[in-house]
Design a protein around this motif. Structure first.
Motif, PDB file in Angstrom:
ATOM      1  N   SER A   1       0.822  -1.217   0.000  1.00 43.30           N
ATOM      2  CA  SER A   1       0.000   0.000   0.000  1.00 43.30           C
ATOM      3  C   SER A   1       0.855   1.266   0.000  1.00 43.30           C
ATOM      4  O   SER A   1       0.433   2.309  -0.504  1.00 43.30           O
ATOM      5  CB  SER A   1      -0.932   0.013   1.215  1.00 43.30           C
ATOM      6  OG  SER A   1      -0.177  -0.081   2.419  1.00 43.30           O
TER       7      SER A   1
ATOM      8  N   ALA B   1       1.788   1.780  -3.565  1.00 39.05           N
ATOM      9  CA  ALA B   1       0.554   2.068  -4.311  1.00 39.05           C
ATOM     10  C   ALA B   1       0.119   3.514  -4.113  1.00 39.05           C
ATOM     11  O   ALA B   1      -0.311   4.185  -5.065  1.00 39.05           O
ATOM     12  CB  ALA B   1      -0.548   1.106  -3.880  1.00 39.05           C
ATOM     13  N   SER B   2       0.259   4.021  -2.891  1.00 46.98           N
ATOM     14  CA  SER B   2      -0.118   5.413  -2.629  1.00 46.98           C
ATOM     15  C   SER B   2       0.832   6.377  -3.328  1.00 46.98           C
ATOM     16  O   SER B   2       0.428   7.453  -3.788  1.00 46.98           O
ATOM     17  CB  SER B   2      -0.130   5.676  -1.122  1.00 46.98           C
ATOM     18  OG  SER B   2       1.159   5.501  -0.562  1.00 46.98           O
TER      19      SER B   2
ATOM     20  N   GLU C   1      -0.190   6.524  -6.888  1.00 42.65           N
ATOM     21  CA  GLU C   1      -1.422   7.317  -6.986  1.00 42.65           C
ATOM     22  C   GLU C   1      -1.088   8.804  -6.955  1.00 42.65           C
ATOM     23  O   GLU C   1      -1.708   9.611  -7.658  1.00 42.65           O
ATOM     24  CB  GLU C   1      -2.366   6.953  -5.831  1.00 42.65           C
ATOM     25  CG  GLU C   1      -3.712   7.651  -5.883  1.00 42.65           C
ATOM     26  CD  GLU C   1      -4.500   7.297  -7.136  1.00 42.65           C
ATOM     27  OE1 GLU C   1      -5.222   8.193  -7.645  1.00 42.65           O
ATOM     28  OE2 GLU C   1      -4.384   6.155  -7.614  1.00 42.65           O
TER      29      GLU C   1
ATOM     30  N   ARG D   1      -0.041   9.827 -10.383  1.00 46.84           N
ATOM     31  CA  ARG D   1      -1.181  10.012 -11.278  1.00 46.84           C
ATOM     32  C   ARG D   1      -1.859  11.348 -11.027  1.00 46.84           C
ATOM     33  O   ARG D   1      -2.293  12.032 -11.963  1.00 46.84           O
ATOM     34  CB  ARG D   1      -2.175   8.854 -11.116  1.00 46.84           C
ATOM     35  CG  ARG D   1      -1.712   7.569 -11.786  1.00 46.84           C
ATOM     36  CD  ARG D   1      -2.795   6.508 -11.777  1.00 46.84           C
ATOM     37  NE  ARG D   1      -2.914   5.889 -10.449  1.00 46.84           N
ATOM     38  CZ  ARG D   1      -2.202   4.851 -10.053  1.00 46.84           C
ATOM     39  NH1 ARG D   1      -1.302   4.314 -10.863  1.00 46.84           N
ATOM     40  NH2 ARG D   1      -2.375   4.344  -8.850  1.00 46.84           N
ATOM     41  N   GLY D   2      -1.942  11.739  -9.743  1.00 46.92           N
ATOM     42  CA  GLY D   2      -2.525  13.037  -9.413  1.00 46.92           C
ATOM     43  C   GLY D   2      -1.723  14.196  -9.969  1.00 46.92           C
ATOM     44  O   GLY D   2      -2.289  15.262 -10.290  1.00 46.92           O
TER      45      GLY D   2
ATOM     46  N   GLY E   1       0.336  -1.123 -10.316  1.00 43.60           N
ATOM     47  CA  GLY E   1      -0.287  -0.116 -11.168  1.00 43.60           C
ATOM     48  C   GLY E   1       0.675   0.912 -11.719  1.00 43.60           C
ATOM     49  O   GLY E   1       0.257   2.011 -12.114  1.00 43.60           O
TER      50      GLY E   1
END
Length: 376
Positions: free
Chosen positions: A320, A323-324, A327, A330-331, A354
């Motif tokens: 996680s 993963a964060s 993310e 992506r932001g 991802g």
């Protein structure tokens, strides 16, 4: 047990590059002498054995044997007989020190066995910093630099989405280039070495653009380099004259121990982006590559360090956490890259995370550009 150190006197070509890599894979440290000018560094290397092509030695007028004899009289020598000319009288070899004559291309297992049996391992560790310093002092570092490129792949379809420039020292390919691009060498040397890599990256990006291959070529640069006006001015000048579209070149800010003013670094990144250069943050998750950098630097790409990825893969850190981070990328509308992908299981884990892109030995090692650019 100490690692044997071997000097190879040979021509600089694909065979000598392969020989270095093969011997290093068998835990034998190798440095080459391609020219008489490389002798000083080879003396600093302090070998336990010599592998010599007499033809190369004659053509370059080496006095290497005499110089080594003064340091270590019982050094074993492995000769490569030339099929057209087996006369090596002019070299004045001590016949007692010649342990074997082998034809090229070398049978690496045979060569390794000979070295293992004949070399009186000195017990001294390889000091690559002293070796680099010897190259610098004899003006042989820059001429011996070469640049190879490793591909970067899309995790969606395995297509090549970019190339990264990796620096090698021709005479000692196993040497960690981090020694060169650090405070262990003079700043002026680091500037010139970095510009060698920049020039080769521009050359490749130009060749790819002419062939309609719109993938970026990345080169590494220490953060401290980006605070030196001389380097930044030289880089901007090259970008202005480069015949490549915006985004065809990307600068990877590498991790290092030297502390840099992040606000100043961010300002330089903004200026370089204005000249069409992409910005990547390399080695994220280690040392100073921290949240302050990614909060202030306008990056287009974030590369997750392979040690962090491996820790995630081994279950030492929660998935996680990465993963964060992805993310967050992506932001920011930035691409993410997982480094150190070497197996199909690594690939599956990277896809599960991802990430956008991957890089590692799963797709092959770095190679000279002639292997993927016809007519280089």
């Amino acid at each position: 047990m100490s690692t044997a150190k071997v000097i190879v006197v040979e021509e600089e070509n694909a065979l000598s590059r392969s020989l270095q890599d093969d011997l290093e894979a068998h835990d034998i440290s190798v440095a080459c002498v391609f020219s008489k000018l490389d002798e000083e560094a080879s003396l600093v290397f302090g070998p336990d054995a010599l592998v010599i092509d007499p033809k190369t030695m004659r053509e370059n007028g080496h006095g290497l044997l005499d110089r080594f004899a003064g340091l270590r009289p019982s050094l074993p020598v492995i000769l490569t007989p030339n099929p057209k000319d087996n006369s090596d009288d002019a070299l004045a070899f001590d016949t007692a020190s010649v342990v074997q004559r082998l034809q090229k291309p070398y049978a690496v297992p045979t060569l390794c066995n000979l070295i293992g049996r004949m070399a009186d391992v000195s017990g001294h560790t390889v000091n690559d910093l002293d070796y680099v310093c010897a190259l610098v002092e004899t003006d042989r570092l820059l001429p011996n630099l070469s640049v190879e490129f490793q591909s970067k792949q899309s995790l969606d379809n395995d297509k090549i989405v970019g190339y990264e420039a990796l620096t090698r020292v021709k005479t000692r390919r196993a040497l960690n280039p981090a020694i060169i691009f650090s405070d262990l060498v003079d700043v002026a040397v680091e500037v010139e070495a970095t510009l060698v890599v920049v020039d080769e990256s521009i050359k490749l990006a130009t060749a790819l653009a002419k062939r309609g291959k719109s993938v970026p070529v990345s080169f590494n640069c220490s953060a401290i380099m980006m605070t030196y006006r001389r380097f930044v001015d030289a880089l901007i000048s090259r970008l202005k004259h480069a015949d490549v579209p915006p985004g065809a070149l990307m600068l990877e800010i590498t991790e290092e121990a030297r502390v840099v003013d992040v606000d100043r670094l961010a300002a330089v990144c903004h200026a370089l982006r204005g000249h069409g250069l992409g910005i990547s943050i390399d080695d994220y998750g280690t040392g100073l590559a921290n949240l302050e950098r990614i909060a202030k630097i306008p990056f287009d790409e974030l590369k997750i360090d392979k040690n962090i990825f491996n820790a995630c893969y081994d279950g030492d850190i929660p998935i996680s956490l990465l993963a964060s981070m992805l993310e967050f990328c992506r932001g920011r509308k930035a691409r993410s890259v997982i480094e150190g992908i070497e197996t199909k299981h690594h690939l599956a884990q990277a896809r599960l995370l991802g990430a956008d892109f991957g890089q590692g030995f799963y797709w092959g090692c770095a190679v000279p550009p002639k292997y993927f650019v016809p007519g280089w």
